[in-house]
Motif scaffolding. Structure first.
Motif, PDB file in Angstrom:
ATOM      1  N   THR A 112       1.164   7.700   7.324  1.00  0.00           N
ATOM      2  CA  THR A 112       1.586   7.245   5.995  1.00  0.00           C
ATOM      3  C   THR A 112       2.633   6.138   6.040  1.00  0.00           C
ATOM      4  O   THR A 112       2.955   5.557   5.012  1.00  0.00           O
ATOM      5  CB  THR A 112       2.162   8.417   5.189  1.00  0.00           C
ATOM      6  OG1 THR A 112       3.301   8.949   5.872  1.00  0.00           O
ATOM      7  CG2 THR A 112       1.115   9.497   4.955  1.00  0.00           C
ATOM      8  N   SER A 142       0.849  10.303   0.790  1.00  0.00           N
ATOM      9  CA  SER A 142       0.275   8.975   0.538  1.00  0.00           C
ATOM     10  C   SER A 142       0.459   8.582  -0.928  1.00  0.00           C
ATOM     11  O   SER A 142       0.785   7.435  -1.237  1.00  0.00           O
ATOM     12  CB  SER A 142      -1.206   8.956   0.906  1.00  0.00           C
ATOM     13  OG  SER A 142      -1.367   9.136   2.292  1.00  0.00           O
ATOM     14  N   PHE A 143       0.258   9.534  -1.822  1.00  0.00           N
ATOM     15  CA  PHE A 143       0.472   9.312  -3.253  1.00  0.00           C
ATOM     16  C   PHE A 143       1.925   8.912  -3.517  1.00  0.00           C
ATOM     17  O   PHE A 143       2.202   7.928  -4.208  1.00  0.00           O
ATOM     18  CB  PHE A 143       0.110  10.600  -4.013  1.00  0.00           C
ATOM     19  CG  PHE A 143       0.351  10.559  -5.491  1.00  0.00           C
ATOM     20  CD1 PHE A 143      -0.656  10.158  -6.359  1.00  0.00           C
ATOM     21  CD2 PHE A 143       1.570  10.940  -6.030  1.00  0.00           C
ATOM     22  CE1 PHE A 143      -0.449  10.126  -7.733  1.00  0.00           C
ATOM     23  CE2 PHE A 143       1.793  10.911  -7.399  1.00  0.00           C
ATOM     24  CZ  PHE A 143       0.778  10.502  -8.253  1.00  0.00           C
ATOM     25  N   ARG A 181       4.144   7.727  -1.395  1.00  0.00           N
ATOM     26  CA  ARG A 181       4.435   6.430  -0.775  1.00  0.00           C
ATOM     27  C   ARG A 181       3.935   5.278  -1.640  1.00  0.00           C
ATOM     28  O   ARG A 181       4.638   4.299  -1.858  1.00  0.00           O
ATOM     29  CB  ARG A 181       3.785   6.370   0.616  1.00  0.00           C
ATOM     30  CG  ARG A 181       3.685   4.974   1.220  1.00  0.00           C
ATOM     31  CD  ARG A 181       4.909   4.644   2.054  1.00  0.00           C
ATOM     32  NE  ARG A 181       5.071   3.239   2.301  1.00  0.00           N
ATOM     33  CZ  ARG A 181       4.419   2.515   3.195  1.00  0.00           C
ATOM     34  NH1 ARG A 181       3.517   3.060   3.971  1.00  0.00           N
ATOM     35  NH2 ARG A 181       4.681   1.232   3.341  1.00  0.00           N
ATOM     36  N   HIS A 182       2.709   5.398  -2.140  1.00  0.00           N
ATOM     37  CA  HIS A 182       2.150   4.338  -2.975  1.00  0.00           C
ATOM     38  C   HIS A 182       2.961   4.186  -4.264  1.00  0.00           C
ATOM     39  O   HIS A 182       3.287   3.066  -4.676  1.00  0.00           O
ATOM     40  CB  HIS A 182       0.679   4.635  -3.282  1.00  0.00           C
ATOM     41  CG  HIS A 182      -0.030   3.496  -3.919  1.00  0.00           C
ATOM     42  ND1 HIS A 182      -1.137   3.663  -4.685  1.00  0.00           N
ATOM     43  CD2 HIS A 182       0.216   2.162  -3.928  1.00  0.00           C
ATOM     44  CE1 HIS A 182      -1.558   2.495  -5.137  1.00  0.00           C
ATOM     45  NE2 HIS A 182      -0.740   1.568  -4.687  1.00  0.00           N
ATOM     46  N   ASP A 195       6.140   2.465  -3.429  1.00  0.00           N
ATOM     47  CA  ASP A 195       5.883   1.039  -3.194  1.00  0.00           C
ATOM     48  C   ASP A 195       5.774   0.279  -4.517  1.00  0.00           C
ATOM     49  O   ASP A 195       6.112  -0.898  -4.584  1.00  0.00           O
ATOM     50  CB  ASP A 195       4.595   0.834  -2.390  1.00  0.00           C
ATOM     51  CG  ASP A 195       4.750   1.186  -0.915  1.00  0.00           C
ATOM     52  OD1 ASP A 195       5.897   1.371  -0.449  1.00  0.00           O
ATOM     53  OD2 ASP A 195       3.706   1.290  -0.235  1.00  0.00           O
ATOM     54  N   LEU A 196       5.288   0.955  -5.548  1.00  0.00           N
ATOM     55  CA  LEU A 196       5.170   0.337  -6.871  1.00  0.00           C
ATOM     56  C   LEU A 196       6.465   0.444  -7.671  1.00  0.00           C
ATOM     57  O   LEU A 196       6.527  -0.007  -8.815  1.00  0.00           O
ATOM     58  CB  LEU A 196       4.011   0.977  -7.649  1.00  0.00           C
ATOM     59  CG  LEU A 196       2.623   0.646  -7.095  1.00  0.00           C
ATOM     60  CD1 LEU A 196       1.563   1.500  -7.778  1.00  0.00           C
ATOM     61  CD2 LEU A 196       2.306  -0.826  -7.255  1.00  0.00           C
TER      62      LEU A 196
END
Length: 138
Positions: free
Chosen positions: A11, A49-50, A52-53, A56-57
């Motif tokens: 991840t 992963s959710f 992290r994304h 990132d946003l």
């Protein structure tokens, strides 16, 4: 099952951050081996992963927590998720607006000095020392 190190590699989330998300309740507490090592399943990998994304946003921990809560209740309306995303978009647009003002001011300040004088007469240094020399609020 994934070790915390493997989860980190997959991840690109640092191990201390994974532990932090676990402490915050964003990530389910990992199962433990007899040697007390954390082990995560595929759902843990997908959740991380959710997160992290979303990070990132630019979503806050609080917003991510609300999104996860909604994700855990698939029968609920997705209006809350949309509201959170729209709020994030408004925040991003406001940051872009402020950054554009900063860009203009830094461009103006940097053009005020050709870099060949002495620091005593440097317009960049003078502008940073005296906010009144700025062209506008930033």
């Amino acid at each position: 099952m994934f070790s915390i190190g493997e989860l980190s590699k997959r991840t690109k989330v640092k191990v201390p951050t994974i532990r932090y998300y676990e402490e915050m309740g964003l990530l389910a507490e990992a199962e433990r081996t007899s040697g007390n090592q954390r082990r995560y399943d595929k759902a843990g990998l997908e959740r991380l992963s959710f997160i992290r994304h979303a990070r990132d946003l630019g979503f806050s921990i609080e917003a991510i927590s609300s999104l996860i809560e909604l994700q855990e209740h698939p029968d609920r309306s997705c209006e809350t998720a949309t509201d959170i995303a729209v709020s994030q978009l408004v925040d991003v647009r406001e940051k872009i607006k402020r950054l554009k003002l900063l860009e203009k001011e830094l461009t103006r300040i940097s053009k005020g000095c050709d870099g060949h004088g002495i620091s005593e007469d440097c317009y960049v240094l003078a502008s940073l020392a005296d906010h009144k020399l700025c062209g506008r609020e930033h």
